[in-house]
Write a protein that holds these residues in place. Sequence first.
Motif, short mmCIF file in Angstrom:
data_model
loop_
_atom_site.label_atom_id
_atom_site.label_comp_id
_atom_site.label_asym_id
_atom_site.label_seq_id
_atom_site.Cartn_x
_atom_site.Cartn_y
_atom_site.Cartn_z
N ASP A 208 6.98 -35.73 -58.36
CA ASP A 208 7.80 -35.85 -57.15
C ASP A 208 8.95 -36.86 -57.29
O ASP A 208 9.82 -36.91 -56.44
N HIS A 209 8.90 -37.67 -58.38
CA HIS A 209 10.01 -38.60 -58.62
C HIS A 209 10.76 -38.24 -59.90
O HIS A 209 11.45 -39.10 -60.47
N ALA A 210 10.61 -37.01 -60.36
CA ALA A 210 11.27 -36.60 -61.61
C ALA A 210 12.75 -36.32 -61.35
O ALA A 210 13.15 -35.98 -60.23
N SER A 211 13.55 -36.44 -62.40
CA SER A 211 15.00 -36.23 -62.26
C SER A 211 15.33 -34.74 -62.20
O SER A 211 14.50 -33.88 -62.58
N HIS B 229 16.69 -25.98 -56.07
CA HIS B 229 15.35 -25.44 -55.83
C HIS B 229 15.38 -23.91 -55.94
O HIS B 229 14.45 -23.30 -56.47
N PHE C 155 24.51 -35.44 -62.33
CA PHE C 155 23.84 -36.23 -61.29
C PHE C 155 23.71 -37.71 -61.69
O PHE C 155 23.01 -38.45 -61.01
N PRO D 236 20.33 -29.54 -53.10
CA PRO D 236 18.91 -29.28 -53.36
C PRO D 236 18.53 -27.81 -53.13
O PRO D 236 17.72 -27.26 -53.88
N ILE E 277 15.56 -23.28 -44.20
CA ILE E 277 14.45 -24.19 -43.88
C ILE E 277 14.88 -25.66 -43.87
O ILE E 277 14.05 -26.54 -43.66
N GLY E 278 16.17 -25.91 -44.11
CA GLY E 278 16.67 -27.26 -43.92
C GLY E 278 16.97 -28.05 -45.16
O GLY E 278 17.29 -29.24 -45.08
N LEU E 279 16.88 -27.43 -46.34
CA LEU E 279 17.27 -28.16 -47.55
C LEU E 279 18.79 -28.35 -47.53
O LEU E 279 19.52 -27.42 -47.19
N HIS F 246 6.50 -25.16 -46.92
CA HIS F 246 5.90 -24.89 -45.61
C HIS F 246 6.62 -23.75 -44.89
O HIS F 246 6.89 -23.83 -43.69
N VAL G 179 3.64 -24.70 -51.72
CA VAL G 179 3.22 -25.25 -50.41
C VAL G 179 4.24 -26.26 -49.90
O VAL G 179 4.38 -26.45 -48.70
N TYR G 180 4.96 -26.89 -50.82
CA TYR G 180 5.94 -27.93 -50.47
C TYR G 180 6.89 -27.46 -49.37
O TYR G 180 7.30 -28.25 -48.52
N SER H 77 4.95 -31.59 -56.81
CA SER H 77 3.53 -31.49 -57.13
C SER H 77 2.77 -30.51 -56.23
O SER H 77 1.68 -30.07 -56.58
N GLN H 78 3.34 -30.19 -55.06
CA GLN H 78 2.62 -29.28 -54.15
C GLN H 78 2.92 -27.80 -54.43
O GLN H 78 2.44 -26.94 -53.70
#
Lengths: 161, 509
Positions: free
Chosen positions: B129-132, B221, B39, B217, B211-213, B246, B243-244, B239-240
């Motif tokens: 949330d900004h991690a590589s 994920h 990446f 990703p 779900i649209g990823l 949904h 829950v991220y 971080s969520q």
Amino acid sequence: MKRALFALFLLGLPVPILGQPVSVNVASLLADPARYDGQKVSIEAEAIGDRLHAKHGTWVNFLDTTAAVGCFFPTSLAKDIRHLGGYELKGDVFRVTGVFHASCPKHGGELDIHADRLELLQEGRPTPHPISRAKVALAAGLSLASALLGFEISRGRTKGV
Amino acid sequence: MANRPVGRAKSSAVVYYAGWVTLWLGLSMTIPLLTALTFQEWPDFVNFWAGTALALFVGLAMILLARPAQGELSWMEGFAASALSWVVCMFLAAFPYYLSGHFGSYLDACFDVMSGFTTTGLVLIQDLDHASNALNMWRHLLTFLGGQGMVVLALTLLARSNPGAFKLYAGEAKDQRLLPSVGGTALAIWEISLVYLLLGTLAMFLAGLWIGLPPVPALLHGLWIFMSAWSTGGFAPNSQNIVYYHSLLYEAVAIPIMIAGSMNFGLHYAAWTGNRREIFKNIESVVFVTVLVLTFLIGISALPLQGGLVGPLGVFRRVAYTFISAQTTTGLQPVYAPAMAKTWGDTALFGASLAMLFGASASSTAGGFKGIRVGTLFKALSQELKRLLRPERAVVIEKVHFYRDVILDDTIVRSSALIVLLYILTFFGGVILTTALGNPIALSIFEVASATGNTGLSVGITQASEPWTLKVAFILIFFVARMEFISVLVLVGYLLGVLKSSVFSFGRP
């Protein structure tokens, strides 16, 4: 009535005076959801991650300096979000306005904001990721030292030590 | 060399085997290294390059300076080598974490590594949330490696000879032999895990696409959430946490993975080899279902009054999910931590704390007391009650079904009681410290139960701003709980022994 509302305002209670949304940070919403339940709120936060499909709308997560929360949008509105934050870039920062639910009846009891307005405050931009020369030197030095040790061990084994 | 003191020679064997495990850690770090390369995440590429090189250097130095074991390892050496491997690996695996800039201190980085290795899931990482992708790959890989047991696999694959392997295997708190050899057992565990990895990642990937990823990703994920659920780690790349996404579908796909990960590898092996009835008869399955139902009932009886839950779907997605996550000691969290602390109420939090403490199965990736011990102690209690109620001459025999019927005797009961007692003492020690630092008692009980059960659910006490004393205490709790105390106690005794022999031999010719 006005005096009562003014008194409540002074007490710090989030009363949506004249239909104005309550401006709040995400951590406050998470820390005391019942207090804001069903109210119109606005948060100033960065759009992060991915757009996620849902029935009759789109989910986008928003992160302010305190925490992140999920916001549910009509899909047409979510299209205004162009840059989603991640490793490579800082996402668009918006003022998101909508109704806060401590336990949303439409989304399986989720804590969320049903957004109906977006105001772009700052456009997303790439995040610089400079490479540290000191770290490169450290990595190269350690690699060399490891190679020497590996050589020493293999030499010892060849000699049968 | 022939005149080297015995104590020093033995410590040499411990260091030697820990060196091989460290070498294995260094090789494992090439996976996030390649991720960074793929990446083009160049700063993290350099961080993992440095991390790999450091781990290889330390591992090779340990192997070079120590001596291979002569003859079979003793139990003490096996246990000490396992525990030492974990400590050394914690410090080294934290190196690229710290270099990434996502941690406030090296201690915070060590906290997250030990949390990952022990499949706990409590985190101090900042700006996740900004991690590589590389950093997230390493986070989830750590939990996957730790969950399966890394010591024996490393030695099986790398070391030429491995005498006393079962002692190293047992040192990692695993004692289920699936095959006659420990190497074969370790490889069988990894084979089972890799088959689940392929199937589970595929399922999560498809759910992610739904779900649209975007495809890449969705794959990443899917892989990470699988690793997190299967190893009962509870990490997520955001971080969520869960829950991220949904999504009921995404959450639901993770449930069977969590449950499968919390099952004894012996049970998986029995099911794979055709003995599916064992799943329903095994004492650990019975305890798992019983504890899950009872703690869920405690929680749900208290929650509607205070939690403001909406409908059966809300109850399932927020409450049942949390209790499954707690009972399997996974820690995937469907409720925001501060909201949980505020709205759940003490009774519901207490129910979830019980589930986390009781935990799932032995010889799995899960934590807690473990089903076999809980089952044994309840059977022993039942035996005692029957003895009291029946005539004095009556002989009361109680059996536990754990792959075969085992008659309960005092040795089995005592060993279970001892470990459970150590868990309880650790738990109370943690609660006393956490409350002494100013946290409310109910929240402290929940957070420490999560740490002691290697679970990872949080009500917000665990954060980067917490005092360093609590961070150190939690690292120790993760570690002793995951190793089930004995290895760590042996390592401490061992180090004291080595220190003592060094002091007494100082100045002697």
